[in-house]
Design a protein around this motif. Structure first.
Motif, PDB file in Angstrom:
ATOM      1  N   GLU A 142      15.232   2.447  26.365  1.00 12.40           N
ATOM      2  CA  GLU A 142      15.511   3.050  25.110  1.00 12.40           C
ATOM      3  C   GLU A 142      16.673   3.876  24.840  1.00 12.40           C
ATOM      4  O   GLU A 142      17.225   4.064  23.821  1.00 12.40           O
ATOM      5  CB  GLU A 142      14.185   3.690  24.722  1.00 12.40           C
ATOM      6  CG  GLU A 142      12.902   2.744  24.605  1.00 12.40           C
ATOM      7  CD  GLU A 142      12.991   2.089  23.358  1.00 12.40           C
ATOM      8  OE1 GLU A 142      13.572   2.022  22.700  1.00 12.40           O
ATOM      9  OE2 GLU A 142      11.878   0.973  23.614  1.00 12.40           O
ATOM     10  N   LYS A 167      13.575   7.730  15.156  1.00 10.21           N
ATOM     11  CA  LYS A 167      12.674   7.029  15.810  1.00 10.21           C
ATOM     12  C   LYS A 167      12.432   5.435  15.719  1.00 10.21           C
ATOM     13  O   LYS A 167      12.610   5.174  14.393  1.00 10.21           O
ATOM     14  CB  LYS A 167      10.894   7.426  15.775  1.00 10.21           C
ATOM     15  CG  LYS A 167      10.328   7.343  17.075  1.00 10.21           C
ATOM     16  CD  LYS A 167       8.922   7.784  17.266  1.00 10.21           C
ATOM     17  CE  LYS A 167       8.011   7.246  18.286  1.00 10.21           C
ATOM     18  NZ  LYS A 167       7.506   6.018  18.146  1.00 10.21           N
ATOM     19  N   LEU A 168      12.432   4.511  16.748  1.00  7.69           N
ATOM     20  CA  LEU A 168      12.885   3.123  16.348  1.00  7.69           C
ATOM     21  C   LEU A 168      11.190   2.585  16.015  1.00  7.69           C
ATOM     22  O   LEU A 168      10.450   2.587  16.868  1.00  7.69           O
ATOM     23  CB  LEU A 168      13.478   2.471  17.428  1.00  7.69           C
ATOM     24  CG  LEU A 168      13.957   1.111  17.081  1.00  7.69           C
ATOM     25  CD1 LEU A 168      14.743   0.901  16.104  1.00  7.69           C
ATOM     26  CD2 LEU A 168      14.195   0.492  18.732  1.00  7.69           C
ATOM     27  N   THR A 169      11.102   2.333  14.858  1.00  8.75           N
ATOM     28  CA  THR A 169       9.742   1.919  14.431  1.00  8.75           C
ATOM     29  C   THR A 169       9.884   0.494  14.337  1.00  8.75           C
ATOM     30  O   THR A 169      10.910  -0.337  14.580  1.00  8.75           O
ATOM     31  CB  THR A 169       9.087   2.209  13.198  1.00  8.75           C
ATOM     32  OG1 THR A 169      10.244   1.828  12.271  1.00  8.75           O
ATOM     33  CG2 THR A 169       8.981   3.979  13.116  1.00  8.75           C
ATOM     34  N   TRP A 170       8.611  -0.613  14.342  1.00  7.50           N
ATOM     35  CA  TRP A 170       8.764  -1.948  14.267  1.00  7.50           C
ATOM     36  C   TRP A 170       9.726  -2.297  13.068  1.00  7.50           C
ATOM     37  O   TRP A 170      10.387  -3.137  13.168  1.00  7.50           O
ATOM     38  CB  TRP A 170       7.464  -2.359  14.315  1.00  7.50           C
ATOM     39  CG  TRP A 170       6.759  -2.523  15.616  1.00  7.50           C
ATOM     40  CD1 TRP A 170       5.787  -1.514  16.256  1.00  7.50           C
ATOM     41  CD2 TRP A 170       7.110  -3.445  16.532  1.00  7.50           C
ATOM     42  NE1 TRP A 170       5.454  -2.197  17.191  1.00  7.50           N
ATOM     43  CE2 TRP A 170       6.223  -3.166  17.741  1.00  7.50           C
ATOM     44  CE3 TRP A 170       8.051  -4.456  16.796  1.00  7.50           C
ATOM     45  CZ2 TRP A 170       6.441  -3.827  18.848  1.00  7.50           C
ATOM     46  CZ3 TRP A 170       8.103  -5.174  18.009  1.00  7.50           C
ATOM     47  CH2 TRP A 170       7.284  -4.892  19.069  1.00  7.50           C
ATOM     48  N   SER A 175      13.302  -1.687  13.480  1.00  6.95           N
ATOM     49  CA  SER A 175      13.807  -2.722  14.643  1.00  6.95           C
ATOM     50  C   SER A 175      14.081  -4.196  13.908  1.00  6.95           C
ATOM     51  O   SER A 175      14.782  -4.654  14.169  1.00  6.95           O
ATOM     52  CB  SER A 175      12.756  -2.996  15.639  1.00  6.95           C
ATOM     53  OG  SER A 175      13.208  -3.460  16.632  1.00  6.95           O
ATOM     54  N   LYS A 229      16.958  -4.146  11.557  1.00  7.46           N
ATOM     55  CA  LYS A 229      18.256  -4.075  12.233  1.00  7.46           C
ATOM     56  C   LYS A 229      18.379  -5.343  13.187  1.00  7.46           C
ATOM     57  O   LYS A 229      19.446  -5.901  13.507  1.00  7.46           O
ATOM     58  CB  LYS A 229      18.431  -2.755  13.109  1.00  7.46           C
ATOM     59  CG  LYS A 229      19.530  -2.604  13.920  1.00  7.46           C
ATOM     60  CD  LYS A 229      19.668  -1.128  14.194  1.00  7.46           C
ATOM     61  CE  LYS A 229      20.686  -1.060  15.436  1.00  7.46           C
ATOM     62  NZ  LYS A 229      21.872  -1.452  15.048  1.00  7.46           N
ATOM     63  N   TYR A 230      17.237  -5.888  13.887  1.00  9.03           N
ATOM     64  CA  TYR A 230      17.503  -6.849  14.881  1.00  9.03           C
ATOM     65  C   TYR A 230      16.846  -8.015  14.502  1.00  9.03           C
ATOM     66  O   TYR A 230      16.394  -8.858  15.341  1.00  9.03           O
ATOM     67  CB  TYR A 230      16.933  -6.248  15.900  1.00  9.03           C
ATOM     68  CG  TYR A 230      17.628  -5.065  16.640  1.00  9.03           C
ATOM     69  CD1 TYR A 230      18.993  -5.365  17.297  1.00  9.03           C
ATOM     70  CD2 TYR A 230      16.862  -3.904  16.964  1.00  9.03           C
ATOM     71  CE1 TYR A 230      19.489  -3.901  17.591  1.00  9.03           C
ATOM     72  CE2 TYR A 230      17.585  -2.753  17.465  1.00  9.03           C
ATOM     73  CZ  TYR A 230      18.856  -2.997  17.770  1.00  9.03           C
ATOM     74  OH  TYR A 230      19.326  -1.878  18.221  1.00  9.03           O
ATOM     75  N   TYR A 273      17.506 -10.999  13.661  1.00 12.28           N
ATOM     76  CA  TYR A 273      18.115 -12.350  14.012  1.00 12.28           C
ATOM     77  C   TYR A 273      17.993 -12.229  15.581  1.00 12.28           C
ATOM     78  O   TYR A 273      17.856 -13.428  16.271  1.00 12.28           O
ATOM     79  CB  TYR A 273      19.691 -12.252  13.636  1.00 12.28           C
ATOM     80  CG  TYR A 273      19.845 -12.528  12.339  1.00 12.28           C
ATOM     81  CD1 TYR A 273      19.116 -13.738  11.908  1.00 12.28           C
ATOM     82  CD2 TYR A 273      19.903 -11.746  11.241  1.00 12.28           C
ATOM     83  CE1 TYR A 273      19.364 -14.189  10.218  1.00 12.28           C
ATOM     84  CE2 TYR A 273      20.103 -12.001  10.190  1.00 12.28           C
ATOM     85  CZ  TYR A 273      19.826 -13.206   9.478  1.00 12.28           C
ATOM     86  OH  TYR A 273      19.917 -13.211   8.159  1.00 12.28           O
ATOM     87  N   LEU A 274      17.857 -10.812  16.126  1.00 16.00           N
ATOM     88  CA  LEU A 274      17.957 -11.143  17.669  1.00 16.00           C
ATOM     89  C   LEU A 274      16.405 -11.696  18.040  1.00 16.00           C
ATOM     90  O   LEU A 274      16.227 -12.489  18.813  1.00 16.00           O
ATOM     91  CB  LEU A 274      17.987  -9.669  18.230  1.00 16.00           C
ATOM     92  CG  LEU A 274      19.378  -9.223  18.543  1.00 16.00           C
ATOM     93  CD1 LEU A 274      19.358  -7.974  19.177  1.00 16.00           C
ATOM     94  CD2 LEU A 274      19.898 -10.236  19.438  1.00 16.00           C
ATOM     95  N   TYR A 275      15.433 -11.105  17.106  1.00 10.80           N
ATOM     96  CA  TYR A 275      14.140 -11.848  17.337  1.00 10.80           C
ATOM     97  C   TYR A 275      13.898 -13.319  17.179  1.00 10.80           C
ATOM     98  O   TYR A 275      13.416 -13.938  17.912  1.00 10.80           O
ATOM     99  CB  TYR A 275      13.032 -11.000  16.442  1.00 10.80           C
ATOM    100  CG  TYR A 275      12.808  -9.782  16.664  1.00 10.80           C
ATOM    101  CD1 TYR A 275      12.033  -9.493  17.752  1.00 10.80           C
ATOM    102  CD2 TYR A 275      13.209  -8.511  15.779  1.00 10.80           C
ATOM    103  CE1 TYR A 275      11.776  -8.158  18.357  1.00 10.80           C
ATOM    104  CE2 TYR A 275      12.993  -7.303  16.137  1.00 10.80           C
ATOM    105  CZ  TYR A 275      12.312  -6.990  17.350  1.00 10.80           C
ATOM    106  OH  TYR A 275      11.927  -5.956  17.583  1.00 10.80           O
TER     107      TYR A 275
END
Lengths: 321, 301
Positions: free
Chosen positions: A8, A21-24, A27, A30-31, A33-35
């Motif tokens: 993290e 804080k990185l919440t679901w 995340s 932001k990400y 396309y990564l998923y």
């Protein structure tokens, strides 16, 4: 694997999200396309790694093909009891540990020695050629090596056997001898992997600071002392990591090597758990017993690798995690 | 390395020189032991059968006869078919494997939510596996028995490769990614346009290992394929080794080969070489990357 703890903190585009804080939800925004990139690999792992793990449940069932993994009746530890009272299984178990142990003693240090000796070769070109050629057997199938081996030690017309015979020796038939088969496995294992496995050790050696050698030379250290006090200690971390891997695989024994070389005459010394699982679980269709043997093996293997990692960390070396 | 050499050399003593001589000789012997067996069978495969059957041969051919290669590659459907299966399996297996592994690796190299969990899921497959029997049952229930995809799917991805790729991708500079992001590119664009090309050493390593794994795999065909025409080349060789004389019958009389110009030794030698040569030919393309790749994977592992 050390990142598991610190992941993290190593945010790539850090600054902005560091204080939030990185919440679901964030995340995902932001990400997203990564998923999507992760998904196919994850699905693959679930289907082809995790479903078979779950499939080991048949070790606790009276598995029938019609019932399947979900419909077969629960049998408790019955299959394990059957297995534990089977002398052939224990024979395979002991053989596996014997073969792996011998490989650990002889085949594991071989590439280390190979790398150390090769490092003493002063002509870069010669070293290069030796290194490149030494990878060759690694890229060749065990089937091919078995074919080559047959050309050389075939009891009727093998080249080496003929040579020994002409020298008035009486060589045994290695492929059917319970005395010679396992040593042959060790030797061929070294032959196949020594060059390739030495890559990481040579890499470790080449990353050593040359200043260390210079100061050792000024202090009057001989070549042997330089190796002993500088080269080997520098290789220790990577040796530890590979040792953990090897200890974790101690119940493997080298299936693809043994399966292509062995025959019923040497089951007494060369039948390993994996070959046993194949014959019982697949050939004789005793799925539950085969799965029980496999479960037993996987479980012990997992504890071995965790234990080995723990031990290495006790000695202040970096483990796998 | 060069200055390393000078330092050591200056201090070489008499025992040191004796050691050097033995060391050089030792590696010469080792190198020969890796090469000669292959040369030996290569000579068998191109020699005239009538010449070597009488007195054998050693390291040089006796009378040239390339009939076997023509026969194996063009007349004997078995070798050619198996070769085709191996090429198909290796090609698709490697492409899918590299693609899936590197996509997954790139994903977990970023600090997204759930990263730790994903890493654990991948790592756990290194610790524990279902093994042969459940995997066989899975392939059977997917109706893939006797399909070449049974040879491909179980070996597509390994945790080790994913971590190797991830470690490499973590070392890539982030500035480039950010600049693409500024221009409105998504992670998918970054991955295919930037990360993949920059990760060449790691990808070449994984590709080479996957490729060799598929090409040399003889056991999957035994496990999943009952129809012998769909066997891979490695499996065919194993079959030939275990049943020498039948080889001639199947490879020869059935297909109409000239049995007087082929015997079991020759047939096996040639098939072994047909299996080895593609690997040797492909290797130089990967060589300059893969030592680097292995180093990264192992040292940062």
């Amino acid at each position: 694997m050390s990142c598991m703890k610190t992941a993290e903190n190593v945010c790539s585009t850090g600054i902005r999200i560091k204080d939030k804080k990185l919440t679901w939800k964030r995340s995902w925004q932001k990400y997203k396309y990564l998923y999507f990139l992760i998904l196919p690999g994850l699905v693959y792992l679930i289907i082809f790694r995790y479903i078979p793990m779950y499939g080991l449940a048949i070790a606790f069932q009276d598995f029938t093909v019609f019932g399947g993994v979900f419909g077969s009746p629960f049998a408790g530890l019955k299959n394990f009891k059957t297995l534990m009272s089977n002398t052939l299984f224990w024979q395979a178990f002991v053989n596996t540990i014997r073969i792996s142990g011998l490989k650990l003693i002889f085949a594991f240090p071989a590439p280390i020695v190979f790398a150390l000796l090769l490092n003493e070769i002063f002509h870069p070109k010669y070293r290069r050629v030796v290194q490149t050629i030494s990878y060759l057997p690694h890229f060749v199938s065990w089937v091919v090596l078995a074919g080559l081996l047959d050309v050389f030690i075939n009891s009727s017309n093998g080249v080496l056997i003929m040579l020994l015979k002409s020298l008035k020796f009486n060589p045994p038939n290695i492929m059917t001898s319970n005395t010679w088969f396992v040593p042959m496995l060790i030797v061929t294992d070294i032959y196949k992997n020594v060059g390739y496995s030495s890559i990481v050790y040579l890499a470790a050696i080449s990353s050593i600071d040359l200043g260390l050698y210079e100061s050792a030379v000024i202090d009057g250290a001989s070549r042997f002392r330089q190796v002993w006090h500088i080269t080997i200690p520098s290789m220790l971390p990577i040796i530890c990591i590979l040792l953990i891997f090897n200890l974790g695989n101690i119940l493997d024994g080298g299936f693809s090597q043994i399966f292509v070389l062995y025959n019923s005459l040497v089951y007494r010394t060369a039948d390993i758990i994996d070959t046993y699982v194949y014959r019982v679980g697949i050939v004789s269709s005793d799925y539950s017993i085969g799965a029980a043997a496999q479960f037993f093996k996987s479980l012990i293997g997992m504890f071995l690798i965790i234990g080995a990692n723990y031990t290495v960390r006790l000695f202040d070396q970096k483990g796998l995690w | 390395m060069n200055c390393n050499m000078k330092i050591k050399r200056r201090y070489t003593t008499f025992p040191g020189m004796v050691f050097d001589i033995f060391n050089y000789a030792f590696f010469l012997a080792i190198t020969l032991s890796f090469l000669l067996p292959f040369i030996h069978i290569a000579m068998y495969s191109i020699s005239d059968i009538t010449n070597y059957s009488r007195s054998g041969l050693f390291l040089y051919p006796r009378g040239l006869d390339f009939y076997i290669y023509r026969a194996a590659l063009f007349n004997s459907s078995r070798v050619l078919q198996a070769f085709g299966v191996s090429v198909y399996v290796t090609f698709f297996g490697t492409i899918i494997g590299v693609l899936l592994s590197s996509m997954l690796a790139y994903g977990i190299s970023k600090p997204l939510k759930g990263q730790n969990f994903l890493v654990f899921i991948i790592f756990f497959t290194m610790l524990f596996n279902g093994g042969m029997v459940p995997t066989w049952l899975l392939i059977r229930s997917l109706n893939l028995l006797d399909s070449v995809w049974a040879l491909i799917l179980p070996g597509v991805m390994s945790a080790f490769n994913v971590f190797l790729l991830r470690n490499f991708m973590k070392m890539l500079p982030e500035g480039i990614e950010e600049s693409v992001m500024m221009d409105g590119g998504s992670y998918v664009v970054i991955f295919f346009r930037i990360v993949l090309p920059l990760s060449k050493p790691a990808i070449a390593t994984v590709a080479l290992m996957t490729l060799v794994g598929y090409w040399n795999d003889y056991f999957s065909s035994i496990l999943y394929i009952y129809d012998k025409t769909k066997w891979s080349l490695a499996t065919l060789i194993r079959d030939m080794l275990s049943r020498m004389d039948l080889t001639i019958m199947e490879g020869g009389q059935v297909v109409g080969l000239d049995v007087n110009r082929i015997d079991s030794v020759k047939m096996r030698s040639a098939t072994i070489l047909i299996a080895v040569i593609p690997v040797i030919m492909i290797y130089p393309f990967f060589q300059k990357y893969f030592e680097k790749g292995i180093m990264i994977g192992a040292i940062k592992g």
